[in-house]
Design a protein around this motif. Structure first.
Motif, PDB file in Angstrom:
ATOM      1  N   VAL A   1       0.878  -1.225  -0.113  1.00  6.46           N
ATOM      2  CA  VAL A   1       0.047   0.019   0.119  1.00  6.46           C
ATOM      3  C   VAL A   1       0.934   1.204  -0.052  1.00  6.46           C
ATOM      4  O   VAL A   1       1.638   1.337   0.809  1.00  6.46           O
ATOM      5  CB  VAL A   1      -0.907   0.079   1.330  1.00  6.46           C
ATOM      6  CG1 VAL A   1      -1.886   1.364   1.156  1.00  6.46           C
ATOM      7  CG2 VAL A   1      -1.764  -1.015   1.193  1.00  6.46           C
ATOM      8  N   PHE A   2       0.520   2.246  -1.070  1.00  2.20           N
ATOM      9  CA  PHE A   2       1.270   3.503  -1.044  1.00  2.20           C
ATOM     10  C   PHE A   2       0.303   4.381  -0.203  1.00  2.20           C
ATOM     11  O   PHE A   2      -1.037   4.490  -0.485  1.00  2.20           O
ATOM     12  CB  PHE A   2       1.393   4.106  -2.194  1.00  2.20           C
ATOM     13  CG  PHE A   2       2.350   3.382  -3.197  1.00  2.20           C
ATOM     14  CD1 PHE A   2       3.895   3.521  -2.715  1.00  2.20           C
ATOM     15  CD2 PHE A   2       2.060   2.745  -4.192  1.00  2.20           C
ATOM     16  CE1 PHE A   2       4.854   2.892  -3.455  1.00  2.20           C
ATOM     17  CE2 PHE A   2       3.103   2.117  -5.047  1.00  2.20           C
ATOM     18  CZ  PHE A   2       4.529   2.031  -4.458  1.00  2.20           C
ATOM     19  N   LEU A   3       0.910   5.170   0.583  1.00  2.00           N
ATOM     20  CA  LEU A   3       0.215   6.354   1.350  1.00  2.00           C
ATOM     21  C   LEU A   3       0.708   7.676   0.682  1.00  2.00           C
ATOM     22  O   LEU A   3       1.854   7.833   0.699  1.00  2.00           O
ATOM     23  CB  LEU A   3       0.397   6.491   2.886  1.00  2.00           C
ATOM     24  CG  LEU A   3       0.172   5.184   3.637  1.00  2.00           C
ATOM     25  CD1 LEU A   3       0.268   5.543   5.381  1.00  2.00           C
ATOM     26  CD2 LEU A   3      -1.588   5.227   3.836  1.00  2.00           C
ATOM     27  N   VAL A   4      -0.194   8.306   0.062  1.00  2.00           N
ATOM     28  CA  VAL A   4       0.067   9.746  -0.737  1.00  2.00           C
ATOM     29  C   VAL A   4      -0.431  10.910  -0.215  1.00  2.00           C
ATOM     30  O   VAL A   4      -1.377  10.672   0.566  1.00  2.00           O
ATOM     31  CB  VAL A   4       0.110   9.571  -2.279  1.00  2.00           C
ATOM     32  CG1 VAL A   4       0.801   8.367  -2.779  1.00  2.00           C
ATOM     33  CG2 VAL A   4      -1.422   9.381  -2.680  1.00  2.00           C
ATOM     34  N   GLY A   5       0.138  11.930  -0.671  1.00  2.00           N
ATOM     35  CA  GLY A   5      -0.249  13.196  -0.011  1.00  2.00           C
ATOM     36  C   GLY A   5       0.504  14.092   0.219  1.00  2.00           C
ATOM     37  O   GLY A   5       2.006  13.745   0.424  1.00  2.00           O
ATOM     38  N   PRO A   6       0.324  15.531   0.151  1.00  2.00           N
ATOM     39  CA  PRO A   6       1.237  16.378   0.445  1.00  2.00           C
ATOM     40  C   PRO A   6       1.681  16.390   1.922  1.00  2.00           C
ATOM     41  O   PRO A   6       1.265  15.622   2.874  1.00  2.00           O
ATOM     42  CB  PRO A   6       0.375  17.999   0.230  1.00  2.00           C
ATOM     43  CG  PRO A   6      -1.008  17.420   0.434  1.00  2.00           C
ATOM     44  CD  PRO A   6      -1.014  16.062  -0.013  1.00  2.00           C
ATOM     45  N   SER A   7       2.787  17.134   1.894  1.00  2.00           N
ATOM     46  CA  SER A   7       3.600  17.205   3.300  1.00  2.00           C
ATOM     47  C   SER A   7       2.366  17.509   4.500  1.00  2.00           C
ATOM     48  O   SER A   7       1.663  18.542   4.113  1.00  2.00           O
ATOM     49  CB  SER A   7       4.778  18.074   3.550  1.00  2.00           C
ATOM     50  OG  SER A   7       5.475  17.637   2.605  1.00  2.00           O
ATOM     51  N   GLY A   8       2.536  16.992   5.568  1.00  2.00           N
ATOM     52  CA  GLY A   8       1.490  17.377   6.830  1.00  2.00           C
ATOM     53  C   GLY A   8      -0.008  16.788   6.516  1.00  2.00           C
ATOM     54  O   GLY A   8      -0.831  17.255   7.292  1.00  2.00           O
ATOM     55  N   SER A   9       0.011  15.797   5.484  1.00  2.00           N
ATOM     56  CA  SER A   9      -1.389  15.213   5.270  1.00  2.00           C
ATOM     57  C   SER A   9      -1.769  14.152   6.123  1.00  2.00           C
ATOM     58  O   SER A   9      -2.802  13.873   6.572  1.00  2.00           O
ATOM     59  CB  SER A   9      -1.576  14.889   3.682  1.00  2.00           C
ATOM     60  OG  SER A   9      -0.431  14.038   3.472  1.00  2.00           O
ATOM     61  N   GLY A  10      -0.690  13.766   7.070  1.00  2.00           N
ATOM     62  CA  GLY A  10      -0.924  12.754   8.089  1.00  2.00           C
ATOM     63  C   GLY A  10      -0.410  11.259   7.818  1.00  2.00           C
ATOM     64  O   GLY A  10      -0.428  10.510   8.482  1.00  2.00           O
ATOM     65  N   LYS A  11       0.356  11.264   6.507  1.00  2.00           N
ATOM     66  CA  LYS A  11       0.957   9.972   6.275  1.00  2.00           C
ATOM     67  C   LYS A  11       1.963   9.475   7.330  1.00  2.00           C
ATOM     68  O   LYS A  11       1.697   8.235   7.729  1.00  2.00           O
ATOM     69  CB  LYS A  11       2.036   9.907   5.008  1.00  2.00           C
ATOM     70  CG  LYS A  11       1.260  10.652   3.806  1.00  2.00           C
ATOM     71  CD  LYS A  11       1.929  10.606   2.571  1.00  2.00           C
ATOM     72  CE  LYS A  11       3.225  11.446   2.690  1.00  2.00           C
ATOM     73  NZ  LYS A  11       3.145  12.959   2.896  1.00  2.00           N
ATOM     74  N   SER A  12       2.877  10.281   7.767  1.00  2.00           N
ATOM     75  CA  SER A  12       3.850   9.812   8.753  1.00  2.00           C
ATOM     76  C   SER A  12       3.334   9.585  10.070  1.00  2.00           C
ATOM     77  O   SER A  12       3.387   8.793  10.659  1.00  2.00           O
ATOM     78  CB  SER A  12       4.707  10.983   8.890  1.00  2.00           C
ATOM     79  OG  SER A  12       5.689  11.095   7.863  1.00  2.00           O
ATOM     80  N   THR A  13       2.152  10.394  10.592  1.00  2.00           N
ATOM     81  CA  THR A  13       1.414   9.984  11.732  1.00  2.00           C
ATOM     82  C   THR A  13       0.722   8.692  11.598  1.00  2.00           C
ATOM     83  O   THR A  13       0.696   7.992  12.560  1.00  2.00           O
ATOM     84  CB  THR A  13       0.154  11.218  11.804  1.00  2.00           C
ATOM     85  OG1 THR A  13       1.004  12.393  12.099  1.00  2.00           O
ATOM     86  CG2 THR A  13      -0.569  10.852  13.257  1.00  2.00           C
ATOM     87  N   MET A  14       0.334   8.420  10.415  1.00  2.00           N
ATOM     88  CA  MET A  14      -0.782   6.962  10.503  1.00  2.00           C
ATOM     89  C   MET A  14       0.307   6.232  10.576  1.00  2.00           C
ATOM     90  O   MET A  14       0.204   4.971  11.261  1.00  2.00           O
ATOM     91  CB  MET A  14      -1.063   7.030   8.982  1.00  2.00           C
ATOM     92  CG  MET A  14      -2.102   5.898   8.826  1.00  2.00           C
ATOM     93  SD  MET A  14      -3.268   6.313   7.456  1.00  2.00           S
ATOM     94  CE  MET A  14      -3.479   4.529   6.923  1.00  2.00           C
ATOM     95  N   ILE A  15       1.579   6.162  10.015  1.00  2.00           N
ATOM     96  CA  ILE A  15       2.644   5.157  10.287  1.00  2.00           C
ATOM     97  C   ILE A  15       3.144   5.069  11.508  1.00  2.00           C
ATOM     98  O   ILE A  15       3.205   3.953  12.272  1.00  2.00           O
ATOM     99  CB  ILE A  15       3.887   5.756   9.222  1.00  2.00           C
ATOM    100  CG1 ILE A  15       3.497   5.072   7.669  1.00  2.00           C
ATOM    101  CG2 ILE A  15       5.312   4.681   9.716  1.00  2.00           C
ATOM    102  CD1 ILE A  15       4.451   4.887   6.725  1.00  2.00           C
ATOM    103  N   ARG A  16       3.257   6.263  12.188  1.00  2.00           N
ATOM    104  CA  ARG A  16       3.645   6.240  13.520  1.00  2.00           C
ATOM    105  C   ARG A  16       2.572   5.609  14.844  1.00  2.00           C
ATOM    106  O   ARG A  16       2.955   5.027  15.716  1.00  2.00           O
ATOM    107  CB  ARG A  16       3.942   7.545  14.204  1.00  2.00           C
ATOM    108  CG  ARG A  16       5.482   8.065  13.248  1.00  2.00           C
ATOM    109  CD  ARG A  16       5.529   9.754  13.560  1.00  2.00           C
ATOM    110  NE  ARG A  16       5.655   9.790  15.142  1.00  2.00           N
ATOM    111  CZ  ARG A  16       6.935   9.672  15.624  1.00  2.00           C
ATOM    112  NH1 ARG A  16       8.088   9.355  14.844  1.00  2.00           N
ATOM    113  NH2 ARG A  16       7.263   9.991  17.042  1.00  2.00           N
ATOM    114  N   LEU A  17       1.308   5.587  14.255  1.00  2.00           N
ATOM    115  CA  LEU A  17       0.378   5.144  15.126  1.00  2.00           C
ATOM    116  C   LEU A  17       0.310   3.772  14.907  1.00  2.00           C
ATOM    117  O   LEU A  17       0.002   2.849  16.077  1.00  2.00           O
ATOM    118  CB  LEU A  17      -0.978   5.582  14.569  1.00  2.00           C
ATOM    119  CG  LEU A  17      -1.545   7.167  14.779  1.00  2.00           C
ATOM    120  CD1 LEU A  17      -2.557   7.408  14.105  1.00  2.00           C
ATOM    121  CD2 LEU A  17      -1.766   7.286  16.422  1.00  2.00           C
ATOM    122  N   LEU A  18       0.738   3.121  13.746  1.00  2.00           N
ATOM    123  CA  LEU A  18       0.678   1.626  13.472  1.00  2.00           C
ATOM    124  C   LEU A  18       1.744   0.739  14.429  1.00  2.00           C
ATOM    125  O   LEU A  18       1.452  -0.371  14.903  1.00  2.00           O
ATOM    126  CB  LEU A  18       0.950   1.304  12.107  1.00  2.00           C
ATOM    127  CG  LEU A  18      -0.074   1.709  11.157  1.00  2.00           C
ATOM    128  CD1 LEU A  18       0.108   1.479   9.836  1.00  2.00           C
ATOM    129  CD2 LEU A  18      -1.191   0.930  11.615  1.00  2.00           C
TER     130      LEU A  18
END
Lengths: 298, 225
Positions: free
Chosen positions: B31-48
């Motif tokens: 799965v690719f998580l895409v979106g501009p900076s600050g869209s929440g991609k890293s947060t989602m990864i850090r939550l996992l």
């Protein structure tokens, strides 16, 4: 959780040597602190021995007037002998008193030249049946008022003063010791924290790959423990030396004969050493546990 | 394998990093998580992997609600989740071999396991010849391979990658993507946050697009936009 022994040894020694100045500083602080704490324990034991001894074996001395008549002297003697509170008396005559005086003022020629045997009061050494401070003080007060009595001296006041002094010393040293303990604890905490900060990237990686907190923590806690133990061991050595010094000091001159019972025996030293080692372990474990806690919060 | 139920993450000062996210990722997916900076991609990864706690909602990993996990169990969760970062996070005072071995050592694996696993994984990422080198003697692509080797040496169920090609040129990135694809084909679920349009467009895998904390697109065999 299998903590690999060689890993722990390697990491702990790496932590200790990485910042050698801080390690040495905290070891020295622990040493000085615990040496002082150990000495406080010794002094406290000594003071206890001292007061206990005096409280048991108190005598007092009744000096009669130097120009007392034979009759009066006999009266004083009978009154002492007949007193049911008194176990034993012995009379120190003029010659003996003068011999004591010469011994006491040896080397002080002006005193020896100007004082003759006739100037000195003779005395009775009195051993009471009940040696407690209060009884002795009662007897002392009674004989002070008797005719022909020049002066009555007892160790009771000295004991009271000594006790007061040693209590004061104890309290002062205890406060001082507690402050030093706090300083040592903070220094160990800081040293461990510095070691953890220096390795924060490693810790971060360890946490990400799933190392348990205890696995991460153990080498750092051991670092603190090693510092505490080395400082504690040095302090135990110091306590032994301190005992020697106290003994030597007391033996040095007759002026300190009074302090003879102050000397500490090996059981007192054992108590001091146990206290020092126990404090060393608790101090270092608690401070390194505190140091490692915050860094490991997820 | 991974399930987000109504997950929100709000940081101090009402910064919404993730807003009521819902998604499910199956075993072995890429799965690719895409979106501009600050869209929440890293947060989602850090939550996992529980580097962050959600403000609300529930997250399931391998069927378990990780919000109910005791803190002492978190390390065991992480042993099943490999992590790769944009900045590699390698230890500069350790060699390639030691960096990878470290990951096994600190989770208490016995030495004989380390001795066989580490060379095998270095072979897989193509760095057998450089196992004695230090990270600063390697190129960016090689460093990222070491970091992937470290993340995968314990054969985790899930591999999280937060912009793994962010610091690499396109040619090197292709090599890294081949490696991640190979790892994915062993059955490992791969979740990768990225900005790299060409990679997403070439691979044609599932794409989850985030915008200001909300999932705005979830598309199988998707493209960057």
């Amino acid at each position: 959780m299998a903590v690999n022994a060689s890993y722990v040894v390697r990491e702990t020694s790496a932590n200790l040597t990485r910042n050698i100045t801080l390690t040495v500083a905290s070891i020295l602080t622990v040493f000085v602190t615990l040496a002082i704490v150990g000495t406080i324990v010794l002094v406290r034991q000594g003071a206890q021995n001292l007061t206990a001894r005096y409280q048991k074996g108190v005598e007092f001395i009744v000096y009669v007037d130097p120009d007392i008549s034979e009759d009066q002297l006999a009266q004083v003697r009978t009154s002492l002998e007949d007193n049911p509170g008194i176990r034993e008396i012995s009379y120190i005559d003029r010659a003996e008193t003068y011999a004591d005086f010469k011994e006491l003022f040896k080397g002080q020629d002006t005193m020896l030249e100007n004082v003759t045997a006739e100037d000195l009061p003779t005395s009775f050494r009195v051993k009471p049946v009940d040696p407690s401070v209060n009884t002795v003080q009662g007897l002392v007060n009674y004989y002070r008022k008797q005719p022909g009595v020049f002066q009555v001296t007892a160790a009771t006041e000295v004991i009271r003063q000594l006790k007061g002094m040693s209590d004061f010393l104890n309290q002062g040293l205890t406060v001082f010791g507690a402050l030093l303990l706090a300083a040592s604890a903070l220094l160990i905490l800081n040293t461990v924290r510095t070691a953890m900060f220096a390795r924060r990237r490693e810790i971060e990686v360890m946490k990400l790959v799933g190392a348990t907190n205890w696995f991460i923590r153990v080498p750092f806690m051991l670092e603190g423990l090693v510092q505490g133990l080395i400082g504690g061991a040095l302090a135990v050595g110091f306590v032994f030396l301190a005992q020697r010094w106290i003994d030597d000091l007391i033996d040095r001159g007759p002026a300190l004969d009074l302090l003879e019972p102050f000397s500490v025996d090996s059981s007192d030293v054992l108590v001091a050493c146990l206290a020092v080692s126990g404090i060393a372990i608790v101090l270092s474990v608690v401070s390194s546990a505190l140091a490692t806690r915050r860094f490991l919060d997820v | 394998m991974i399930k987000l139920e109504n997950v929100s993450k709000v940081f101090k000062g009402d910064v919404v990093a993730l807003r009521e996210a819902e998604c499910e990722i199956g075993k072995g997916e890429f799965v690719f998580l895409v979106g501009p900076s600050g869209s929440g991609k890293s947060t989602m990864i850090r939550l996992l992997n529980k580097q962050e706690e959600p403000s609300s909602g529930r997250i399931f990993v391998a069927g378990k609600d990780i919000g109910e996990l005791n803190s002492w169990k978190v390390p065991y969760l992480r042993r099943n989740i490999g992590c790769v970062f944009q900045d590699y996070k390698l230890l500069t005072n350790k060699t390639v071999y030691e960096n990878v071995a470290f990951a096994l050592e600190v989770i208490g694996r016995p030495r004989h396991v380390i001795k066989t696993q580490v060379p095998a994984i270095l072979e897989l990422v193509g760095l057998s010849k450089k196992h004695k080198n230090y990270p600063d003697e390697l190129s960016g692509g090689e460093q990222q391979r070491v970091s992937i080797a470290r993340a995968f040496v314990n054969r985790p169920l899930i591999l999280l990658a937060d912009e793994p090609t962010g610091n690499l040129d396109p040619a090197t990135s292709v090599g890294i993507m081949r490696l991640l694809d190979r790892i994915n084909r062993t059955g490992t679920t791969v979740v990768m946050a990225t900005h790299d349009r060409s990679i997403v467009d070439t691979m044609r895998r599932r794409v989850i697009e985030l915008d200001r904390g909300s999932i705005i697109r979830d598309q199988a065999r998707g493209v960057y936009e």
